[in-house]
Enzyme design. Structure first.
Site, mmCIF file in Angstrom:
data_model
loop_
_atom_site.group_PDB
_atom_site.id
_atom_site.type_symbol
_atom_site.label_atom_id
_atom_site.label_comp_id
_atom_site.label_asym_id
_atom_site.label_seq_id
_atom_site.Cartn_x
_atom_site.Cartn_y
_atom_site.Cartn_z
ATOM 1 N N HIS A 25 0.869 -1.159 0.135
ATOM 2 C CA HIS A 25 0.030 -0.007 -0.113
ATOM 3 C C HIS A 25 0.984 1.222 -0.089
ATOM 4 O O HIS A 25 2.048 1.234 0.416
ATOM 5 C CB HIS A 25 -0.976 0.077 1.211
ATOM 6 C CG HIS A 25 -2.017 1.026 1.206
ATOM 7 N ND1 HIS A 25 -1.593 2.311 1.711
ATOM 8 C CD2 HIS A 25 -3.188 1.030 1.281
ATOM 9 C CE1 HIS A 25 -2.761 2.775 1.880
ATOM 10 N NE2 HIS A 25 -3.864 2.174 1.686
ATOM 11 N N GLN A 59 -4.787 -4.780 6.741
ATOM 12 C CA GLN A 59 -5.947 -5.709 6.528
ATOM 13 C C GLN A 59 -6.112 -7.016 7.182
ATOM 14 O O GLN A 59 -7.098 -7.397 7.582
ATOM 15 C CB GLN A 59 -5.686 -6.232 4.785
ATOM 16 C CG GLN A 59 -5.797 -5.032 3.896
ATOM 17 C CD GLN A 59 -7.090 -4.442 3.817
ATOM 18 O OE1 GLN A 59 -8.345 -5.266 4.095
ATOM 19 N NE2 GLN A 59 -7.357 -3.396 3.501
ATOM 20 N N ASP A 67 2.805 -5.063 7.819
ATOM 21 C CA ASP A 67 1.696 -4.223 7.737
ATOM 22 C C ASP A 67 0.479 -5.227 7.680
ATOM 23 O O ASP A 67 0.063 -5.796 6.794
ATOM 24 C CB ASP A 67 1.815 -3.480 6.259
ATOM 25 C CG ASP A 67 0.393 -2.688 6.044
ATOM 26 O OD1 ASP A 67 -0.448 -2.573 6.893
ATOM 27 O OD2 ASP A 67 0.372 -2.092 4.820
ATOM 28 N N LYS A 82 -10.474 -0.674 10.072
ATOM 29 C CA LYS A 82 -10.705 -1.908 9.096
ATOM 30 C C LYS A 82 -11.009 -3.207 10.055
ATOM 31 O O LYS A 82 -11.018 -4.209 9.678
ATOM 32 C CB LYS A 82 -9.479 -1.966 8.501
ATOM 33 C CG LYS A 82 -9.086 -1.041 7.415
ATOM 34 C CD LYS A 82 -7.920 -1.549 6.686
ATOM 35 C CE LYS A 82 -7.320 -0.208 5.923
ATOM 36 N NZ LYS A 82 -7.857 0.345 4.669
HETATM 37 C C1 LIG Z 1 -2.714 -3.032 3.657
HETATM 38 C C2 LIG Z 1 -2.768 -1.607 4.121
HETATM 39 N N1 LIG Z 1 -1.682 -0.734 4.635
HETATM 40 C C3 LIG Z 1 -2.085 0.225 4.943
HETATM 41 C C4 LIG Z 1 -3.069 0.901 4.967
HETATM 42 C C5 LIG Z 1 -3.245 2.320 5.371
HETATM 43 O O1 LIG Z 1 -4.158 2.396 6.384
HETATM 44 P P1 LIG Z 1 -4.914 3.845 7.037
HETATM 45 O O2 LIG Z 1 -5.216 4.542 5.801
HETATM 46 O O3 LIG Z 1 -5.919 3.180 8.098
HETATM 47 O O4 LIG Z 1 -3.783 4.488 7.793
HETATM 48 C C6 LIG Z 1 -4.185 0.378 4.125
HETATM 49 C C7 LIG Z 1 -5.484 1.034 3.996
HETATM 50 O O5 LIG Z 1 -6.276 0.812 3.229
HETATM 51 C C8 LIG Z 1 -4.169 -0.978 3.807
HETATM 52 O O6 LIG Z 1 -5.101 -1.618 3.279
#
Ligand SMILES: Cc1ncc(COP(=O)(O)O)c(C=O)c1O
Lengths: 403, 533
Positions: free
Chosen positions: A115, A190, A187, A213
């Site tokens: 991401h 998800q 990370d 999430k």
């Molecule tokens: C795999 C992954 N990493 C990081 C994030 C970032 O999360 P946040 O926007 O809650 O900080 C997301 C959110 O879409 C994600 O799906």
């Protein structure tokens, strides 16, 4: 199932003349009533700042906030001191990246599946090297190993892809980092609500989680770290709550973990909501949730992943997958945005069209965005069928099936 | 009906131009050119066929033979009545017979139709539409299968009205049976706005370019030349969420492949755009030297204001086309002053295509592939001069055909026929604003955006206001937000308060607030008024 579903007020809303189908769980999950109640209760009955005042409300709020930390710690099998409340995964990664005082000539090794939030905090501070995907759609561990050198400070990988749902065997990545003496960040944005994550057993230095999430409110998440790894971080930002003393010359004493990582008044309501969210998940049980999601994933890939006229992105069938499926319509008439709008407006199905904050992934796959369906345990077989039929109808309009 | 044998006059030619449309797709223009007088007429394919038929028949032309030739030669379906009507009108325009001494001198925008023929063609088109949609579109087959076809436009009021929610829900069933049977080049279009407003519709790719060109044509703005170039200055966004649509948006593809359209570098908030940004737009305009401008008036206003203030020369254009909702006369007047050309408003919708355009007299002329009704709450036509909901029926769209579609706009029904050269067409007097933007006066009466604009902006001191917005609070109080111009002072403010009390009621709780900026709503459009919910 009905009992669980009835706990989500959102599912009662009607769009396009039917109760909506929420297939955008990977973006953010719907909020169950106990989470909503916990937030309202704090705001209505004991709204106060924490850790500072000595009055009744402040005591109650501090208790509830710290109690949430304990719940979250238990949920991930971590120590209370190893849980810092943050805004979400993005902020957690920044906390680590900033705290490591990375230098431009150093590097972080990640993957092309990441991401944006697990790329930019690194690439803005040092070199970011991305391991490509193997033929199975998982990040290639051997290639990653080749990217590691003496200047590698940290290895990072997503636990579960927010685009393809692929579940990465992260244990092997932790071992790889250990073997090369680098730190490792997983990370779990998800993964946290899909997999039963045991922080101690996993042994990663850092795990990042977004509350929203995980059925909690937006604006709350946690950085989970091994105590020694967290101790090494230089706390940024600093401020009230993060220090126990500021002297006349403005030198200071940081507070103990985890508070030194929580400068400023935190999102108290969010943290309390996150406590309620992990209670909610614990009540249902992560085991049954994992099992249910495996069934949904199979159904999703079999029923929708095989639709004629759509190409699924991602991993091969042997790979474990969360019920997340991204698709493209190769003629380009039904762009991901149109698909998503049409599913919403004509069928009441909420999905996401676009790049899902993963431009590098889409670029290497050679597509300009995709339609993502992301399910969770409370979704039903009927909803999958309804969506499959909707897609069939839409495809029939642009891709005739006749002779 | 003409009974005299039709003859082509010497020196009259019908020529067809095959041309790339505004989106680069080919389509056909037919022009009748009267070389003796220099008159030029854009004519329909059917009219062009009549011409060809008269020519083929030569000295043997009789009304019967011409009708026969048209059918055989063109394969076009048209009733005897329609063909005869067209022959008669061509004749009246002195294209077929020797001009009579008494014939009025004819201007280059003179159409070839008369009202009677227009109505007869409209009836034909309507019954063909009804037969087609009931025959091949499941939604209409289910809805109307057992109903008698409409006999005239006025007869539409016995059919149900379709709103946006119904369109969204019925989209797949609104496509003809043949769509899934053969291969067609299709495109989705998406309208701007969010939840309640937006729609997705499906169209045949080929049908997309034509109507817009026809729209320009109907306004007399179609010199079939390569110099026909348009610069757009429109909102850079269409909703509050990130956009990945395949549309040509500013910042991505600035000049279209044909080189004929330029999307000027737009900005998010016309009320705060810097002089440097505006100067950059002026530079672009000068470099591109378009023959037409297509503007959202609120976004173009700062450009016009800056050009007037700095004395900068503007490109000489034939006309300005506005669209995107009811524009404030503050902005329209500014555009007219700066560019010195007429402003035509093109009323179009993603779902339907172009619906109507305003002529030099200000009346809205309905483009012939559409039927427009202006109706009251019950769906019955309002009286001439009254305001009602505007419904549109799209007679020619093969995909997503719309019958009595609720546009979400208020319009005012015409009182008299327009005196311009498009007098034979259906007209309405004005667009009055979005239904969702309407507010209420202190007695609960409806107040539309146009009425607000008349009250606030009509005959206001030059330069008193840059822009404004009237907001009705949830508590029924009103706030007029203004971005003052250089001539704003206490007198103007007092006058505005008076005018608004006149509009809303003497007892209206009214505050006038000066602001430094007044951003457009999340879909990029400017709302002149709205009600807080
Ligand atoms: C795999 C992954 N990493 C990081 C994030 C970032 O999360 P946040 O926007 O809650 O900080 C997301 C959110 O879409 C994600 O799906």
């Amino acid at each position: 199932m009905e009992a669980v579903r009835s706990q989500f007020p959102l599912l009662k809303r009607e769009i396009a003349g039917r109760p909506l189908v929420y297939f955008d769980n990977a973006a953010t999950s719907p909020k169950p009533q106990p989470v909503i109640d916990a937030v309202i209760d704090y705001m209505a009955r004991y709204s106060a700042n924490i850790h500072r005042g000595k009055h009744t409300l402040s005591e109650e709020a501090s208790d509830a906030y710290e109690n949430s930390r304990s719940k979250v710690a238990r949920f991930f099998n971590a120590d209370r001191a190893e849980i810092a409340f943050v805004r979400g995964a993005t902020e957690a990664i920044h906390l680590v990246a900033g705290g490591l005082k990375l230098r431009p000539d150093e590097n972080v090794v990640g993957t092309i599946l990441e991401h944006h939030s697990n790329i930019l905090p690194w690439s803005s501070r040092c070199e970011f090297r991305a391991a490509p995907l193997g033929p199975d759609g998982l990040p290639d561990l051997e290639q990653a190993e080749r990217l590691i050198d003496a200047k590698t400070r940290l290895l990072t990988v997503t636990h579960t892809s927010n685009v393809t749902g692929a579940v990465v065997p992260v244990r092997a990545w932790v071992d790889l980092a250990r073997a090369h003496g680098s730190l490792i960040l997983i990370d779990a944005a998800q993964a946290a609500s899909h997999s039963d994550i045991d922080a101690q057993a996993l042994g990663a230095d850092f795990l990042v989680v977004s509350g929203h999430k995980l059925f909690a409110p937006t604006g709350i998440g946690v950085l989970i770290g091994r105590r020694e790894a967290l101790e090494e971080l230089q706390p940024t930002p600093l401020g009230g709550g993060a220090v126990s003393l500021v002297r006349g010359d403005f030198s200071f004493e940081p507070r103990d973990l985890p508070w030194r990582l929580e400068a400023g008044t935190p999102h108290i309501a969010g943290a309390i909501g996150m406590g309620a969210a992990v209670d909610f998940l614990t009540e249902i049980g992560m085991g049954p949730i994992e099992q249910r999601n495996a069934e949904l994933s199979r159904l999703l890939y079999e029923r929708i992943g095989t639709l004629e006229g759509l190409t699924p992105l991602g991993s091969s069938a042997g790979v474990a997958r969360a019920p997340i499926l991204s698709l493209v319509e190769p003629t380009g008439t039904l762009t991901p945005d149109y698909l998503s709008r049409l599913l919403s407006d004509s069928y009441g199905v909420m999905t996401r069209g676009g790049h899902h904050c993963a431009h590098p992934y889409h670029e290497q796959a050679g597509v300009n965005g995709s339609l993502r369906l992301s399910l969770h345990f409370y979704n039903t077989e009927e909803e999958v069928e309804h969506t499959a039929r909707a897609l069939e109808q839409l495809l029939a309009m642009v891709v005739p099936r006749g002779p | 009906m003409t009974e005299s044998p039709p003859r082509l006059r010497a020196g009259v030619e019908c020529v067809a131009f095959s041309q790339r449309g505004l989106d680069g797709k080919p389509f056909r223009w037919n022009f009748v050119i009267d070389y003796r007088t220099g008159r030029r007429f854009a004519v329909s394919n059917l009219e062009a066929e009549i011409f060809a038929a008269v020519r083929r028949c030569g000295a043997e032309a009789t009304p019967d033979r011409v009708r026969h030739e048209v059918r055989v030669g063109s394969g076009l379906t048209a009733s005897d009545e329609a063909i005869e009507g067209l022959v008669a009108s061509l004749s009246r325009l002195c294209l077929l017979a020797e001009p009579e001494e008494s014939a009025e001198p004819l201007g280059p925008r003179q159409g070839t139709n008369d009202r009677e023929t227009y109505e007869s063609l409209q009836r034909d088109a309507l019954s063909a539409f009804f037969e087609r949609v009931v025959g091949e579109v499941p939604y209409y087959r289910d809805l109307l299968g057992d109903q008698e076809p409409p006999t005239s436009a006025g007869d539409l009021s016995r059919f149900p009205i379709m709103n946006k929610a119904a369109l969204r829900a019925a989209l797949p069933k609104l496509q003809p049976d043949w769509l899934t049977e053969e291969k067609h080049s299709v495109r989705f279009l998406s309208s701007s706005g969010s939840t309640d407003d937006r729609t997705q519709t499906l169209h045949l790719t080929d049908e997309l370019s034509q109507p817009y060109s026809m729209g320009f044509s109907a306004l007399g703005l179609n010199p079939a030349t390569d110099e026909f170039t348009i610069a757009y200055l429109i909102p850079p966004i269409c909703s509050g969420t990130e956009c990945h649509m395949d549309m040509m948006l500013p910042y991505t593809r600035r000049v279209t492949p044909s080189g004929r359209l330029l999307y000027l570098n737009s900005f998010r908030d016309p009320s705060t755009v810097s002089d440097e940004r505006v100067d950059a737009v002026l530079d672009e305009l000068e470099g591109f030297a378009p023959s037409m401008l297509a503007f959202d008036a609120a976004y173009a206003a700062p450009v016009a204001r800056r050009a007037l203030a700095t004395g900068r020369r503007l490109p000489s254009v034939k006309a300005i086309i506005t669209s995107y909702g009811v524009s404030s006369s503050l902005h329209l007047d500014l555009l007219k002053k700066a560019f010195g050309v007429p402003v035509h408003d093109m009323y179009s919708m993603t779902e339907a295509g172009p619906i109507a355009g305003s002529c030099a007299e200000g009346a809205y002329h309905v483009f012939s592939p559409c039927l427009v009704e202006i109706v009251d709450e019950e769906g019955s036509p309002v009286a001439p001069g009254e305001v009602g909901r505007l419904l549109v029926t799209t007679l020619e769209n093969k995909l997503t055909p719309l019958l009595r579609y609720e546009t979400g706009d208020f319009a005012r029904a015409a009182v008299d026929r327009c005196s311009c050269s498009l007098e034979h067409t259906d007209t309405f007097a004005s667009l009055e604003g979005r239904i969702s933007d309407a507010i209420t006066d202190t007695r609960g009466g409806r107040v539309v955006a146009r009425a607000v604009d008349t009250a606030v902006a009509a005959d206001l001191v030059d330069g008193a206001l840059q822009c404004y917005q009237l907001v009705q609070g949830a508590d029924r109080g009103y706030r007029l937000l203004v971005v003052p111009g250089e001539a704003y002072d206490a007198d103007v403010e007092a006058a505005l308060a008076d005018r608004l009390r006149g509009l809303l009621g003497g007892d209206a709780a009214l505050a006038i607030e000066s602001c430094r900026s007044l951003p457009p709503s999340t879909n990029g459009k400017y709302r002149l008024c709205y009600r807080e919910r």
